[in-house]
Write a protein that holds these residues in place. Structure first.
Motif, mmCIF file in Angstrom:
data_model
loop_
_atom_site.group_PDB
_atom_site.id
_atom_site.type_symbol
_atom_site.label_atom_id
_atom_site.label_comp_id
_atom_site.label_asym_id
_atom_site.label_seq_id
_atom_site.Cartn_x
_atom_site.Cartn_y
_atom_site.Cartn_z
ATOM 1 N N ASP A 265 2.958 -11.545 7.362
ATOM 2 C CA ASP A 265 3.904 -10.450 7.552
ATOM 3 C C ASP A 265 4.468 -10.408 8.963
ATOM 4 O O ASP A 265 5.156 -9.466 9.334
ATOM 5 C CB ASP A 265 3.257 -9.102 7.205
ATOM 6 C CG ASP A 265 2.053 -8.791 8.091
ATOM 7 O OD1 ASP A 265 1.689 -9.641 8.932
ATOM 8 O OD2 ASP A 265 1.469 -7.699 7.931
ATOM 9 N N THR B 183 6.309 -11.875 4.146
ATOM 10 C CA THR B 183 6.173 -10.711 3.282
ATOM 11 C C THR B 183 6.633 -9.434 3.977
ATOM 12 O O THR B 183 6.968 -9.434 5.162
ATOM 13 C CB THR B 183 4.712 -10.556 2.833
ATOM 14 O OG1 THR B 183 3.880 -10.406 3.989
ATOM 15 C CG2 THR B 183 4.267 -11.779 2.037
ATOM 16 N N LYS B 184 6.629 -8.348 3.220
ATOM 17 C CA LYS B 184 6.929 -6.988 3.715
ATOM 18 C C LYS B 184 8.303 -6.908 4.358
ATOM 19 O O LYS B 184 8.488 -6.299 5.423
ATOM 20 C CB LYS B 184 5.843 -6.512 4.683
ATOM 21 C CG LYS B 184 4.444 -6.546 4.066
ATOM 22 C CD LYS B 184 3.385 -6.014 5.005
ATOM 23 C CE LYS B 184 1.997 -6.102 4.378
ATOM 24 N NZ LYS B 184 0.923 -5.584 5.240
ATOM 25 N N ASP C 25 10.683 -5.215 3.474
ATOM 26 C CA ASP C 25 11.174 -3.840 3.483
ATOM 27 C C ASP C 25 10.835 -3.121 4.778
ATOM 28 O O ASP C 25 11.430 -2.073 5.083
ATOM 29 C CB ASP C 25 10.591 -3.065 2.301
ATOM 30 C CG ASP C 25 9.075 -3.133 2.259
ATOM 31 O OD1 ASP C 25 8.539 -4.263 2.139
ATOM 32 O OD2 ASP C 25 8.417 -2.073 2.348
ATOM 33 N N LYS D 141 16.484 -9.180 9.232
ATOM 34 C CA LYS D 141 16.525 -9.692 7.874
ATOM 35 C C LYS D 141 17.496 -10.852 7.715
ATOM 36 O O LYS D 141 17.465 -11.567 6.722
ATOM 37 C CB LYS D 141 16.910 -8.581 6.886
ATOM 38 C CG LYS D 141 15.797 -7.597 6.599
ATOM 39 C CD LYS D 141 16.223 -6.634 5.524
ATOM 40 C CE LYS D 141 15.113 -5.632 5.228
ATOM 41 N NZ LYS D 141 15.494 -4.706 4.148
ATOM 42 N N SER E 218 10.035 -8.898 -0.320
ATOM 43 C CA SER E 218 9.304 -7.626 -0.324
ATOM 44 C C SER E 218 8.726 -7.419 -1.711
ATOM 45 O O SER E 218 9.467 -7.334 -2.699
ATOM 46 C CB SER E 218 10.237 -6.456 0.029
ATOM 47 O OG SER E 218 9.587 -5.222 -0.233
ATOM 48 N N ARG F 192 7.278 -4.763 -2.579
ATOM 49 C CA ARG F 192 7.495 -3.359 -2.918
ATOM 50 C C ARG F 192 8.857 -3.149 -3.563
ATOM 51 O O ARG F 192 8.982 -2.473 -4.581
ATOM 52 C CB ARG F 192 7.372 -2.494 -1.664
ATOM 53 C CG ARG F 192 7.665 -1.008 -1.901
ATOM 54 C CD ARG F 192 7.405 -0.200 -0.662
ATOM 55 N NE ARG F 192 5.987 -0.229 -0.296
ATOM 56 C CZ ARG F 192 5.487 0.355 0.797
ATOM 57 N NH1 ARG F 192 6.302 1.008 1.624
ATOM 58 N NH2 ARG F 192 4.200 0.295 1.061
ATOM 59 N N THR F 193 9.917 -3.748 -2.970
ATOM 60 C CA THR F 193 11.274 -3.536 -3.484
ATOM 61 C C THR F 193 11.711 -4.620 -4.465
ATOM 62 O O THR F 193 12.679 -4.449 -5.198
ATOM 63 C CB THR F 193 12.278 -3.502 -2.327
ATOM 64 O OG1 THR F 193 12.346 -4.798 -1.696
ATOM 65 C CG2 THR F 193 11.868 -2.457 -1.298
#
Length: 442
Positions: free
Chosen positions: A308, A327-328, A330, A337, A348, A350-351
């Motif tokens: 990350d 990773t991560k 978001d 980015k 990500s 999560r998203t």
């Protein structure tokens, strides 16, 4: 498997009732009699005919459906075959099966018996039959493609060509032995035999040197998630399998043992392995989990090295096929980015951002995007048979000074080993095992 060849067999070949349509398959010498009994005639070959099926004793209507007749030997089993396509209600199916069971020399088929008759009547060899079994069991697009090619004879054509060439080489040697005094047999008649055997050996070695690609497609590739604690390994696993397969917490060292999940990843059978976070620790349990993670990564088809913070662990196995995954995403600001840094992929869990890219990259990294050869080994049985044949040919090369009769015997053994793979030679002990994989009605 106890079977009588003069019986006519029948079985429900479609899915379990109730269903929209049920297919009942018949094969054997009594098929024409059965059709005449049920519908009063034998329909025109290979043309669907809408007919009323009646009970022979009472004339009561059992159902109305499509009837197809395939005369042997140009049928799936090599015998006369018929299919009754009727309504898929339990009572309809039960009444038809009961009626068929009451016909002379009719009996319920055993598992795989239709396919076994196809083999015994020369309609398919063992490699094609194994391809058919794989096609029935295929769960991913790659498995389907591989099974179709094998069921269509990809391996059979290759192995039969090798066997034919070895038999011809042996014939040339025996011609040199038996007719050495004949004027029309040249002195160097055996030279092409040695050349042919050497060429087949080269082709066999190349065929075996496929890194078990076919078996991997059939049984699944292994992808290991590796990285430090809280790098997002478990979160990525859960995102890919779309369920909470692994526990996710902010506490380092949550995952201590290997967690395996099998899934279809972009059309490829893959086993994802979540592992303990790599770090220095005093916990004996966690240290064992880390040791297992490193061993598993060393044997994996692909390692996803997660981070990350754009730094990659030095404990990743040397020489391992690897993708660096940032990773991560978001949690990263919008300016950062624009670049994934040294990572191959940024995402990500999560998203969901970047997950599709990862799936495509995994397929490419596993070399599944290349055109699939027509002939790929898919089972250990096939690999063992080709390996034995190749060993006989290599012994032939090593024993250059041996008697010609010994060399001829080595060629025979090499050809017979190929014959056992396709089912041409001495495979009776294998048949029950192979056909037991099939369902009733296939």
């Amino acid at each position: 498997m106890t079977q009588r060849r003069d019986d006519t067999i029948f079985a429900l070949s479609s899915g379990a009732a109730p269903s929209g349509v049920a297919v009942i398959r018949l094969s054997g010498p009594g098929v024409r009699f059965g059709l005449e009994t049920l519908i009063g005639e034998v329909p025109k070959a290979r043309m669907a005919a809408l007919r009323t099926l009646r009970a022979p004793e009472t004339g009561d209507i059992l159902d109305r459906g499509l009837v197809l007749f395939f005369p042997g030997p140009a049928s799936f089993t090599g015998e006369d075959v018929a299919e009754l396509q009727v309504h898929g209600g339990r009572a309809v199916i039960a009444s038809l099966l009961k009626t068929l069971a009451g016909l002379p020399s009719y009996r319920q088929a055993e598992a795989g018996e239709f396919t076994r008759r196809a083999f015994e009547n020369g309609r398919a060899d063992l490699t094609e039959i194994e391809g058919l079994a794989d096609l029935v069991a295929a769960e991913t697009e790659m498995q389907r493609r591989l099974a179709v090619r094998q069921a269509e004879g990809g391996l059979r054509k290759l192995y039969e060509d090798w066997r034919r060439r070895l038999i011809r080489a042996r014939a040339l040697i025996e011609a040199g032995l038996d007719f050495v005094d004949e004027e029309d047999v040249p002195d160097d008649v055996m030279a092409p035999a040695w050349h042919e055997a050497a060429e087949v050996a080269i082709e066999m070695a190349a065929h075996l040197d496929d890194q078990h690609f076919g078996e991997r497609v059939r049984d699944g590739f292994e992808v290991v998630l590796l990285g430090p604690p809280n790098a997002g390994k478990s979160s990525l696993l859960n995102a890919l399998v779309r369920r909470e397969a692994a526990i996710v917490t902010a506490e380092p060292g949550t995952t201590r043992d290997l967690i395996e999940v099998s899934l279809d990843l972009g059309g490829h059978a893959v086993t994802l392995v979540d592992t303990a976070g790599l770090r220095e620790t005093e916990s004996l349990v966690e240290r064992e989990g880390i040791a297992r993670a490193r061993r598993r990564a060393g044997a994996a088809d692909l390692v996803l090295a997660l981070s990350d913070n754009d730094s990659w662990s030095e404990t990743i196995p040397e020489g391992a096929a690897m993708l660096r995954v940032r990773t991560k995403l978001d949690l990263v600001d919008s300016d950062s980015k624009l670049s994934a840094g040294t990572a191959d992929i940024a995402l990500s869990a999560r998203t969901g951002e970047g997950l599709d890219h990862l799936v495509r990259a995994i397929g490419t990294a596993l070399d599944l995007a290349r055109p699939m050869p027509a002939a790929l080994i898919t089972r250990a049985r096939q690999r063992d048979g080709i390996s034995r044949s190749l060993e006989h040919l290599r012994e032939l090369e090593r024993e250059a000074g041996r008697a010609i009769e010994v060399k001829a015997e080595l060629l025979r053994s090499a050809a017979d080993a190929l014959g056992r793979v396709t089912g041409k030679v001495d495979v009776e002990d294998l048949l029950d095992v192979i056909f037991a994989e099939f369902c009733i009605g296939k």
